[in-house]
Design a protein around this motif. Sequence first.
Motif, mmCIF file in Angstrom:
data_model
loop_
_atom_site.group_PDB
_atom_site.id
_atom_site.type_symbol
_atom_site.label_atom_id
_atom_site.label_comp_id
_atom_site.label_asym_id
_atom_site.label_seq_id
_atom_site.Cartn_x
_atom_site.Cartn_y
_atom_site.Cartn_z
ATOM 1 N N CYS A 54 53.023 47.055 36.237
ATOM 2 C CA CYS A 54 51.736 47.149 36.920
ATOM 3 C C CYS A 54 51.195 48.573 36.870
ATOM 4 N N SER A 231 49.387 46.062 41.716
ATOM 5 C CA SER A 231 49.674 44.776 41.086
ATOM 6 C C SER A 231 48.737 44.588 39.910
ATOM 7 N N GLU A 234 43.747 40.397 38.626
ATOM 8 C CA GLU A 234 43.815 38.938 38.656
ATOM 9 C C GLU A 234 42.974 38.279 37.568
ATOM 10 N N ASP A 235 42.271 39.113 36.749
ATOM 11 C CA ASP A 235 41.448 38.518 35.690
ATOM 12 C C ASP A 235 42.256 38.293 34.411
ATOM 13 N N ILE A 259 48.751 38.989 48.879
ATOM 14 C CA ILE A 259 49.577 39.292 47.716
ATOM 15 C C ILE A 259 50.595 40.384 48.049
#
Lengths: 269, 411
Positions: A54, A231, A234-235, A259
């Motif tokens: 990440c 993190s 999310e795409d 999350i």
Amino acid sequence: MAIATESPPTDATGQYAIETNSLSVYYNEFQAVRDVNLSIETRRITAIIGPSGCGKSTVLRAFNRMNDLVPGSSTQGEVFFAGQNIYEPDVDPVEVRRRIGMVFQKANPFPKSIYDNVAWGARINGFRGDMDQLVEDSLRNAALWEEVKDKLDQSGLSLSGGQQQRLCIARAIAVRPDIILMDEPASALDPIATLRIEELMRDLAQQYTIIIVTHNMQQAARVSDFTAFFSLAEDGSRAGMLMEYGLTQKMFTNPEHKITEEYITGRFG
Amino acid sequence: MSHPANGFQSNLPRRHRSGQAWLLLFQAATLIGILGLTALMLNILNSNFGYVVYVDKVNPQTLAVDGVPLENLPSDTLASIFRENVSNGLFTRYDREIPLTDRSQSSIYELILDFVIVPEVKQQWSLWESLTRRAQIQSIAATDYPEGYLVFESWVDYDFIKSPQSSFVEIAGVRTAILGSLWTIGIAILFAFPVGVGAAIYLQEYAADNWLNRVIRTNINNLAGVPSIIYGILGLAIFVRALEPLTSGAIFSGSAEATASGRTILSAGLTLALLVLPLIIINAQEAIKAVPNSLRNASYGLGATRWQTIWNHVLPGALPGILTGTILAISRAIGETAPLVVIGASTFIQADPSGPFSKFTTLPIQIFQWTSRPQEVFRNLAAAASLVLLALLLTMNATAILLRNRYGNRN
């Protein structure tokens, strides 16, 4: 110096050790870290946590321009240190790295004597004072002096893993940095050696700003004052993003995002 | 054993058998290598020792004075014997070199041996023949050369190493060639080592990983495989011809007295340097590449510059590997013959090289020249010179290995 208007204002009193403004790091075409806005408190321990890949280490290495050494890497946005964007063209990364030291995941002492390991950095940076005193002070601050004071001329590689890592910390503080970056400094150590490093970090935090990347949630909870949780976006682009940042105590007891909670409680990552 | 599970066949004996077969093949390969090396050594030794029949031009007993044998006579008597038995010109030459009165008894005795008695090799046998057909050789020597004498000769000895080249097989030596080899190798390494290591540092530590640099790296690898004679042609064109004023030393001495034209030690050394340069670059690159990145990170993390990192951490870590490459380079250069023939090494030269602008010969060229002589006896000299070449090579390699171990263990 141009500062984007939406960024938090730089604290002129130096309340923040490091502030980033829309920091993005690319490896060739790949965006490893996207739009990080983070303000690191002075003389506190800030932990960077998050799942593998990440961009935790990438962010850490962006703070002292170590990413410059990676072929194909490029950095966008700003990183303010002592009121100066360290990515301005007139800033010398060599000077940045002296003021923002680094301890690596795997202990990497030089194949030199213990004394020279500590003295070398100071020597090349033009230290003209009492070198013996500096070496002793640095080793004392790294809680290693008592163990090595009688064998300073032995190779740094002859020490145990935990001692080697403390030697690397002594080496880092010998050049009198303002900030020490630690990239999973205890991940290769046994629990006792890990504990010693953590105690040492608490002591050092009285003098230095410490930023530590760790995979170990308990470690982050134990040693850090602030925690930044990263993190993946999310795409689906696999870019690392800052999800949540705040007091460690709050994040581990009452995280804002779902999350974060899932990660901290071990449901993914 | 029973089948461990359904679907598996019991093939363990077969797997062991095929492993055994491969092991046998590898042992055979090693054996062939050892046999080859043994044959090489035996061949050289076979020509290096053996019986030799000498016949003296003058019997030393006729030179004895009052029953005292020649080798026990005092210096002044020997000096007068020498003066009486050689031409005036020869005597004056040696007397001018070092006055006979200043020479030791043994050195005057040697002069008499070389120029008055002049033992001549009539026939020689190999070591193998000398050991197996001893009686036969003794009878041949006794019947064919009644005034001669049979000696078990070692062709390589101290005299062979210290004597200059000569067309007389009895007194010919390799001093000129040894000095020539040392000079050319010295110049080659002096030039190729810093240039090669410098290029490796640039390519490995500074140059970006782009199209141009990849082409350069590939081409350096290809250069290492170019046949040496092509380097000879290159050296002839550049160092001997184009840079003649420099390589002949004319621009330093200020006159055109240079007798060697461009065919000097300097030209040979530079040609060999070009020849081994790719070898040194490649090995130094590999050694630098092998230095762990964690060491570089540690150095940069302390605020070291790139050069401080290279000088203090990368080079000390890479030094053993760099020196290994240099050992390989020396081994390659010391045995090179073809490029030196092309650039015009002298095949017959008696004067020691006095500097980089001298004419020269080297050991391989000397060996080549002796083996191409029609008289069989020169093969023995070639074998002796081969032994000297091997010894020189081993000495230089041992020195380099010692250096490597010393710097490798320093930390």
